[in-house]
Motif scaffolding. Sequence first.
Motif, mmCIF file in Angstrom:
data_model
loop_
_atom_site.group_PDB
_atom_site.id
_atom_site.type_symbol
_atom_site.label_atom_id
_atom_site.label_comp_id
_atom_site.label_asym_id
_atom_site.label_seq_id
_atom_site.Cartn_x
_atom_site.Cartn_y
_atom_site.Cartn_z
ATOM 1 N N ILE A 1 0.835 -1.203 0.000
ATOM 2 C CA ILE A 1 0.000 0.000 0.000
ATOM 3 C C ILE A 1 0.865 1.246 0.000
ATOM 4 C CG2 ILE A 1 -1.665 1.328 1.367
ATOM 5 C CD1 ILE A 1 -2.765 -1.373 2.357
ATOM 6 N N ASP A 2 1.831 1.283 0.905
ATOM 7 C CA ASP A 2 2.718 2.451 1.006
ATOM 8 C C ASP A 2 3.972 2.032 1.765
ATOM 9 O OD1 ASP A 2 3.938 4.973 2.051
ATOM 10 O OD2 ASP A 2 2.209 5.884 1.070
ATOM 11 N N GLU A 3 5.109 1.996 1.077
ATOM 12 C CA GLU A 3 6.362 1.563 1.709
ATOM 13 C C GLU A 3 6.761 2.485 2.851
ATOM 14 O OE1 GLU A 3 9.446 1.104 -1.123
ATOM 15 O OE2 GLU A 3 8.485 -0.549 -2.204
ATOM 16 N N ASP A 4 6.558 3.784 2.673
ATOM 17 C CA ASP A 4 6.923 4.736 3.727
ATOM 18 C C ASP A 4 6.090 4.503 4.977
ATOM 19 O OD1 ASP A 4 8.790 5.901 2.094
ATOM 20 O OD2 ASP A 4 7.425 7.442 1.344
ATOM 21 N N LYS B 1 7.290 1.442 6.743
ATOM 22 C CA LYS B 1 8.563 1.713 7.409
ATOM 23 C C LYS B 1 8.352 2.502 8.693
ATOM 24 C CE LYS B 1 13.153 3.643 6.483
ATOM 25 N NZ LYS B 1 14.001 4.356 5.485
ATOM 26 N N ILE B 2 7.432 3.476 8.666
ATOM 27 C CA ILE B 2 7.139 4.280 9.861
ATOM 28 C C ILE B 2 6.603 3.402 10.978
ATOM 29 C CG2 ILE B 2 5.541 6.009 10.780
ATOM 30 C CD1 ILE B 2 5.857 7.507 8.109
ATOM 31 N N ARG C 1 6.206 11.884 16.475
ATOM 32 C CA ARG C 1 5.832 12.782 15.386
ATOM 33 C C ARG C 1 6.572 12.340 14.126
ATOM 34 N NH1 ARG C 1 4.631 19.077 15.929
ATOM 35 N NH2 ARG C 1 2.816 18.039 16.836
ATOM 36 N N VAL C 2 5.807 12.125 13.055
ATOM 37 C CA VAL C 2 6.395 11.641 11.806
ATOM 38 C C VAL C 2 5.853 12.458 10.639
ATOM 39 C CG1 VAL C 2 6.635 9.295 12.706
ATOM 40 C CG2 VAL C 2 4.580 9.908 11.420
ATOM 41 N N LYS C 3 6.586 12.418 9.528
ATOM 42 C CA LYS C 3 6.133 13.038 8.289
ATOM 43 C C LYS C 3 5.782 11.928 7.307
ATOM 44 C CE LYS C 3 8.611 17.442 8.546
ATOM 45 N NZ LYS C 3 9.571 18.362 7.874
ATOM 46 N N TRP C 4 4.569 12.022 6.754
ATOM 47 C CA TRP C 4 4.124 11.018 5.796
ATOM 48 C C TRP C 4 3.051 11.616 4.890
ATOM 49 C CZ3 TRP C 4 -0.870 8.574 5.805
ATOM 50 C CH2 TRP C 4 -1.017 7.605 4.810
ATOM 51 N N ASN C 5 3.156 11.324 3.627
ATOM 52 C CA ASN C 5 2.134 11.729 2.661
ATOM 53 C C ASN C 5 1.898 13.245 2.679
ATOM 54 O OD1 ASN C 5 0.320 11.173 0.626
ATOM 55 N ND2 ASN C 5 -1.389 10.752 2.018
ATOM 56 N N ASP D 1 1.055 12.896 14.578
ATOM 57 C CA ASP D 1 1.438 12.345 15.870
ATOM 58 C C ASP D 1 0.834 10.949 15.928
ATOM 59 O OD1 ASP D 1 2.808 14.584 16.828
ATOM 60 O OD2 ASP D 1 0.956 15.547 17.461
ATOM 61 N N ILE D 2 1.681 9.941 16.006
ATOM 62 C CA ILE D 2 1.171 8.572 15.961
ATOM 63 C C ILE D 2 1.432 7.852 17.279
ATOM 64 C CG2 ILE D 2 1.563 8.463 13.477
ATOM 65 C CD1 ILE D 2 3.868 6.480 14.076
ATOM 66 N N SER D 3 0.490 6.977 17.602
ATOM 67 C CA SER D 3 0.623 6.117 18.776
ATOM 68 C C SER D 3 0.300 4.696 18.340
ATOM 69 C CB SER D 3 -0.336 6.565 19.882
ATOM 70 O OG SER D 3 -0.263 5.680 20.991
ATOM 71 N N ILE D 4 1.169 3.767 18.663
ATOM 72 C CA ILE D 4 1.011 2.381 18.213
ATOM 73 C C ILE D 4 0.850 1.460 19.419
ATOM 74 C CG2 ILE D 4 2.050 0.480 16.922
ATOM 75 C CD1 ILE D 4 3.606 2.506 15.301
#
Length: 666
Positions: free
Chosen positions: A126-129, A132-133, A145-149, A154-157
């Motif tokens: 779907i999206d390699e980036d 990877k994130i 905090r990440v840059k994508w698209n 701000d992501i929480s997993i």
Amino acid sequence: MKLVDHLPAFIRNPRVGILTAVIILLSLIGLGLAFYINLLIGIIMLVLVIVTGIFSVRTLRLLSDETDKYISELSFRIDQAEEDATLSMPIGILIYSEQHRVEWVNPNFQSYFEGQKLLGHPLDEIDEDLAKIIEEHQDDEKVSRVKWNDHVFDISIQKDDRVVYFLDSTKYAKMEEQFDDRQVVIGQIFIDNYDEITQSMADSEVSNLNNFVTNQISSWAQSFGMYLRRVDDDHFFVIMYNETLAKVEEDSFKLLDTIREATSKQNSPVTLSIGIAYGDDNLNKLADVSQSNLDLALGRGGDQVVVKAEDEQARFYGGKTNPMEKRTRVRARMIGQAVQELMNQADQVFVMGHSHADLDSVGSALGIRRIAQMNKKECWIVLDQEGVHSDVARLIEKMDEHEDLKESIISADQAVELANSQSLLVMVDHSKRSITTSEELFDKLSNRVIIIDHHRRGTEFPENPVLVYIEPYASSTGELITEMFEYQSHDGEPIQPIEATAILAGIEVDTKSFTERTGTRTFDAASYLRSVGANEKTIRYLLKENVDSYMQRNHLIDTMQFIEDKYAICTGEDDRMYDPVIAAQAADSLLNISGVEASFVITRRGDHAVGISARSAGTKNVQVIMEELGGGGHLAMAATQIEDVSVEEAEQQLVEILQENQKDEE
């Protein structure tokens, strides 16, 4: 079925059940007492208890039903809110399987894919980036905090549940970026050699030079939108924003090259030094830091820029040329007199050079000891005599023939024991605590330190020295100290031949027998030392090389390899120790090979350290390269020591830096 199952739901509540039992018990006791007193009273009491009980049960049942209804409605509303939040709130949610296939996404997250089908597809397809994130941040305990698209999230997993939450923070990231971009930056620009250049010029020539330099600096400032103010003939003040600083750094401060090249063609070579400070809201503090950065640039030889926040590592630009001699006899006299005054205020003097002492370090220490004796002060030379190179070992043997010199040499432990709050410490041929002979002695006398050195000043520098005499234009520290003899008291015993010999030997080593980094002052110092008894035969004896050193040096040269067709690198074995002097001599020898612009010799220096000796033919600045590895030195001669690495790992680090520098030049 148990009896408790037939009870009303509200009574099955433990707290209500206990309260009910207590009320029933009290009622029975009251009825018993009532019938005991009077039958009629007992009957009336019984009727009241029954009526009250029926009313209480109905009331509690009604409350229980209403409570259940409220909880049911509340649960429904919560479930509805959760569903609405999941589907409608501006938070992206992604659930994936153990095989990293998408199992479910909410509409918010789906909107970033413009109708692309996600369910059941692998993340990396779907999206390699994106894949990877998630892979990189799945173990993060905090929000990342990440840059994508083209967005900032701000992501929480939740790794165990394989759920990722995305909060689009692009708007706030832009606000933060705008705030950072608008932070004030203060800089100071100094014309390094303005007085030296203009003192022999006619007024018209000075005016033309002023106009040219001012116009160049003004045009440069205007092109980047800076505020520029000239505060003196050789001093400018500049204010800009952070975003402007980023653009200027990307341009690599080409103003330095423009000024240097243009004025050189006019036979009046001028260079600039610039100190820039950022990262603080206090303008007074920014101004102080910018001045400190300017001092650092000047201390490193000028013709360069130092960009640094108060608590961050400095970034250097320029420094591509050898510094021109700018010091004067007046400055030497002032320093000599200041040293005399400080010694007179002390009860005793300690002098020490750098670890792995060389002849310039030891000779300079002997010179300071003689100056202290001229001022009738006791002086101790702090020297680690173990593992020194053969030339220093021979000098120590020669000094053993002089009882007073022999007794003045002490170990670091002895020095720490003797030192007190009234003592004075002189650091010669270095200015870094990390490479000094005794860090403990430095710490004990950190507020009573004089620094005399000819190496470019680095970021690691004592905070409160009482006197600093750093002249990168000098050939050696011995040259600087020799000039100070003229301005000392002549009541004491004059300099002895062995001391003059040691100082001159140090000058010869650092100048490669007067073939490099020499000026008229170098020969003046050598002439003075010869006049007071320096013995050239003794120097030749000190500098003789033994067979083992000769063989080791040639062995290192045999390992030579070329990098980028201009850098020569030699490496020793990881399980074999090499003397730093041998490595330095090997690096010097490599410069005699055609096509070699810079040479590097990498050897094991101790159980936990690997050393690199670097030399340049003048076209490459090896000081900057060594600083990236934690070392320092001069444009043409530098070194470093790297802890806890193998020789191969140190070589790899060096090669990566050389290749990166080559890309920047291209």
